[in-house]
Motif scaffolding. Structure first.
Motif, short mmCIF file in Angstrom:
data_model
loop_
_atom_site.label_atom_id
_atom_site.label_comp_id
_atom_site.label_asym_id
_atom_site.label_seq_id
_atom_site.Cartn_x
_atom_site.Cartn_y
_atom_site.Cartn_z
N SER A 261 0.84 -1.20 0.00
CA SER A 261 0.00 0.00 0.00
C SER A 261 0.88 1.25 0.00
N GLN A 262 0.28 2.38 -0.36
CA GLN A 262 1.01 3.64 -0.35
C GLN A 262 1.54 3.95 1.05
N GLU A 263 0.73 3.72 2.06
CA GLU A 263 1.16 4.00 3.43
C GLU A 263 2.36 3.13 3.81
N PRO A 286 2.41 1.45 -5.78
CA PRO A 286 1.63 0.93 -4.65
C PRO A 286 0.28 0.37 -5.08
N SER A 287 -0.19 -0.59 -4.30
CA SER A 287 -1.51 -1.18 -4.52
C SER A 287 -1.99 -1.80 -3.21
N GLU A 288 -3.29 -1.76 -3.00
CA GLU A 288 -3.86 -2.42 -1.83
C GLU A 288 -3.92 -3.94 -2.01
#
Length: 452
Positions: A261-263, A286-288
């Protein structure tokens, strides 16, 4: 003129499944080049990547390859973007073309065997049609293979959710269960491991212990990993490593398609910076979805997703590269001292072969099993802890585990010694009289017996 004995190999889509099968073919022909030709018949969902083409172009002349016509991913009617149903359905939709290619091979060669990836088993019936023997080339370890062979007999819902976190109604579950049920029907299973690495799991497989079903012969022929390229072929990553101190660089990569993810990308960036240690980081968009890059590659520039100013602030500390890096050359390099890894089996074996301790960061599927093997049983890796509320591994925790593995502490030195011992054991297994070489010889004799 006598026809050459031929073995057909059918990988499933995905770099991480094609490369081990290619390396197995090269290993087989290294020892038995006078006996066989190998023909790769490769299902696809698009054009092969430049890295795949580069690898294909280096193959010896007795390995032939055919890319089957690409399948339109829209025709697969997927419930989820997970790679397992994508891979299985791509093979299934490629069966008519695959049958044509096998027919052509059968007319031109003495075709004796069909070697399939675990997720290519929808093609198993073709071995019966062409009256040839069938094998699985299992791309993970013996423990994962034992689990897969045992899985249909277990409490499927409970076990699957514990290990893989997917509901029983999902297409991932259905696809995986289908492959598990077909596995015992083959003549043999080639597994990329070696006796010293997984002795109990290999013993259980070979004895059929508690599998409750007739079990195929199992051939532990690993570790099968790609060989580093010659120095004249190196790229910018190796050139950068050439200027770094010995064992000073942490290599960070989540496999051929793993995503965060981005975070989490942000936290890794700040954690690496905070650690003060040198790093070489392969960054992806990023990807979830943690496996979003496996079957269909990404096209965006991932560097733009890093925290503002990060690349400039850390230009003396690290190197950030987009999407792909020559992993084997990096792990074999004397400047590489640690590997933050998703614990895919290929990466695990490459790290072991080159004696590089790991930070275990599994993303999905059997990677969690591999992480437990590395941290709890072999004790050649450490594992960061995610936040109790959101599961994100925070920057302070990342910096802490980087220091644990990269500092010259007693813990770090002991891990280095243990993984070097494993590396030495891997070399012994592949030596002239080693256990893996003997298993490969038994398999080759079985192939040859089919040609008589």
């Amino acid at each position: 003129m006598e026809k050459k004995t031929c073995i057909a190999m059918v990988p499933c889509p995905g770099h991480g499944h094609l490369i081990p099968l290619l390396e197995f073919a090269k290993l087989l022909l290294r020892h038995h080049s006078h006996d066989f030709n190998v023909a790769f018949l490769i299902p696809t969902v698009g054009p092969p990547s430049p890295s795949t083409i580069a690898i294909i172009n280096t193959l010896p002349s007795n390995i032939h390859f055919t890319f089957l016509p690409p399948i339109n991913i829209q025709d697969l009617h997927l419930q989820s973007p997970h790679p397992v149903p994508q891979m299985i359905l791509t093979v299934r939709h490629s069966l008519p073309c695959l049958k044509q290619e096998l027919s052509s091979l059968s007319s031109r060669t003495n075709l004796v065997a069909l070697v399939l990836d675990f997720f290519s088993l929808d093609a198993l019936h073709l071995a019966n049609e062409f009256k040839i023997s069938s094998y699985i080339a299992f791309s993970s370890g013996a423990a994962a293979l034992y689990f897969s062979l045992s899985f249909p007999k277990f409490d499927e819902s409970r076990i699957f959710q514990i290990r893989f976190s997917f509901p029983r109604t999902s297409d991932v579950y259905t696809a995986y269960l289908s492959a598990c049920k077909k596995s015992p029907l083959v003549d043999g299973i080639i597994v990329n491991t070696f006796n010293h690495l997984e002795p109990e799991a290999i013993r259980a497989l070979q004895q059929g212990k508690e599998l409750h079903t007739p079990s195929p012969s199992v051939y532990p022929v690993g570790p099968i990993v790609a060989q580093p390229k010659q120095k004249s072929e190196v790229d910018e990553c190796v050139a950068w490593l050439n200027h770094q101190p010995s064992k000073s660089v942490l290599y960070v990569c989540f496999g051929s398609g793993g995503t965060l993810s981005q975070e989490q990308v942000n936290e890794i960036a700040f954690g690496l910076e905070l650690s003060g240690h040198k790093f070489l980081w392969v960054v992806r968009v990023p990807s979830e979805i943690p496996n979003s890059g496996y079957v269909i590659g990404q096209t965006e520039d991932p560097i733009q997703y890093l925290p503002p100013g990060f690349v400039n602030r850390t230009k003396e500390q690290g190197l950030v590269v987009p999407s792909w890096a020559p992993q084997v050359e990096i792990l074999a390099h004397g400047s590489t001292g640690g590997f933050l890894s998703h614990c895919g089996w290929n990466s695990t074996l490459e790290s072991i072969v080159h004696g590089v301790p790991m930070i275990a960061w599994p993303l999905f599927a059997e990677q969690r099993m591999n992480a437990i093997l590395l941290t709890d049983e072999l004790r050649v890796a450490v594992r960061p802890q995610g936040d109790e509320e959101d599961g994100i591994v925070k920057r302070d925790e990342i910096a802490k585990v980087v220091k644990r593995i990269m500092d010259h502490s007693e813990e770090g030195l002991e891990m280095r010694k243990r993984i070097q011992d494993l590396s030495d054991a891997a070399a012994v297994a592949l030596s002239e009289n080693g256990s893996s070489t003997k298993a490969l010889s038994c398999l080759a004799h079985e192939f040859l017996n089919k040609s008589i």
